[in-house]
Design an enzyme around this catalytic site. Structure first.
Site, PDB file in Angstrom:
ATOM      1  N   ALA A  36       0.727  -1.154  -0.413  1.00 57.08           N
ATOM      2  CA  ALA A  36       0.245   0.031  -0.198  1.00 57.08           C
ATOM      3  C   ALA A  36       0.735   1.324   0.342  1.00 57.08           C
ATOM      4  CB  ALA A  36      -0.798  -0.240   1.163  1.00 57.08           C
TER       5      ALA A  36
ATOM      6  N   GLY B 242       0.449  -5.144   1.054  1.00 56.63           N
ATOM      7  CA  GLY B 242      -0.810  -4.987   0.639  1.00 56.63           C
ATOM      8  C   GLY B 242      -0.276  -5.707  -0.699  1.00 56.63           C
TER       9      GLY B 242
ATOM     10  N   GLU C 137      -0.394  -9.431   0.650  1.00 59.02           N
ATOM     11  CA  GLU C 137      -2.134  -9.590   0.060  1.00 59.02           C
ATOM     12  C   GLU C 137      -2.881 -10.251  -0.971  1.00 59.02           C
ATOM     13  OE1 GLU C 137      -3.322  -7.633   4.083  1.00 59.02           O
ATOM     14  OE2 GLU C 137      -2.302  -6.209   3.399  1.00 59.02           O
TER      15      GLU C 137
END
Length: 258
Positions: A66, A111, A114
């Site tokens: 992110a 992220g 993920e």
């Protein structure tokens, strides 16, 4: 559609390639990029893509995570909205009605890890470095990592990766089951293209059904998943691809699937 921070290409065989294109930011994910990914997934689904490949532009990163410069000063409500957007994108990848391959061609942190976890298959370049590194930012995985990581690597290994924020290289990631295979960095695009082409030639509806059934392992009690599998399996009989696949097998020829 066209976007500034991603691209979507769909070839004649139905292989869609979604590339995060912010190499100057190591393909980190800000709100604009997440929203673009969401739109691209809708476009790929509406185009009946038979396979989706997720990758990053440049030579350094898959998705470095992110966008920390964006996250730094978020309020709790703003962070909640950002988490919900990231979760929506990861959920859309997981539920995409065709196999999704993460071509991890470099850094995949936070992220980025993920989103790779939400894909069906993960192929890593030998240069890849992967980790749930949020703990060193004073936060925890916020886009599904606390739930999906243990499915692949087991409970204690997932806890160690998240608690310590460890970064693992491609070889170690393969050994613990975080990625399915490791290939030379200069061959990852070619190798993933070969995998995608092979999957695209499989019967689309059967693949989609298999994915849905396997996803139920994580969403329903085992007996519910087994009941779904029975219905799904029998429901494929009478379709063109079932008849063609079995006839081709018996006739010792290549199948011509829809």
């Amino acid at each position: 559609m066209t976007w500034e921070t991603i691209s979507l290409d769909i070839d004649d065989d139905g292989v869609a390639t979604l590339t995060i294109d912010r190499p100057e930011k190591l393909n980190s994910l800000n709100v604009t990029t997440l929203e673009a990914i969401r739109e691209a997934l809708t476009e790929a689904e509406e185009a009946d893509a038979r396979v989706l490949v997720l990758t990053g532009a440049g030579e350094e990163a898959f998705i470095a995570g992110a966008d920390i410069s964006y996250m730094k000063d978020l309020s709790t409500p703003e962070a909640q909205a950002y988490a919900e957007l990231g979760h929506e994108v990861a959920d859309r990848l997981e539920a995409f009605p065709a196999p999704v391959i993460a071509a991890i061609n470099g850094y995949a942190f936070g992220g980025g890890c993920e989103l790779a976890l939400a894909c069906d298959l993960r192929v890593a370049s030998e240069n890849a470095i992967i980790g749930q590194t949020e703990i060193d930012l004073g936060i925890v995985p916020g886009w599904g990592g606390s739930q999906r990581l243990s499915r692949l690597v087991g409970d204690e290994t997932a806890r160690r990766l998240i608690f310590f924020g460890d970064r693992v290289d491609a070889t170690d990631a393969n050994e613990i089951g975080l990625v399915g295979e490791v290939v030379a960095h200069d061959r990852i695009d070619e190798h993933v293209a070969e995998l995608a082409a092979e999957l695209a030639a499989k019967p689309r509806f059967a693949l989609s059904t298999a994915k849905e059934a396997m996803n139920m392992v994580h969403e329903q009690p085992q007996q519910a998943g087994l009941a779904f599998e029975r219905r799904a399996w029998s429901g494929l009989f009478g379709t063109h691809d079932q008849r063609e696949g079995m006839e081709a097998f018996l006739e010792d020829r290549e199948a011509d699937f829809e």
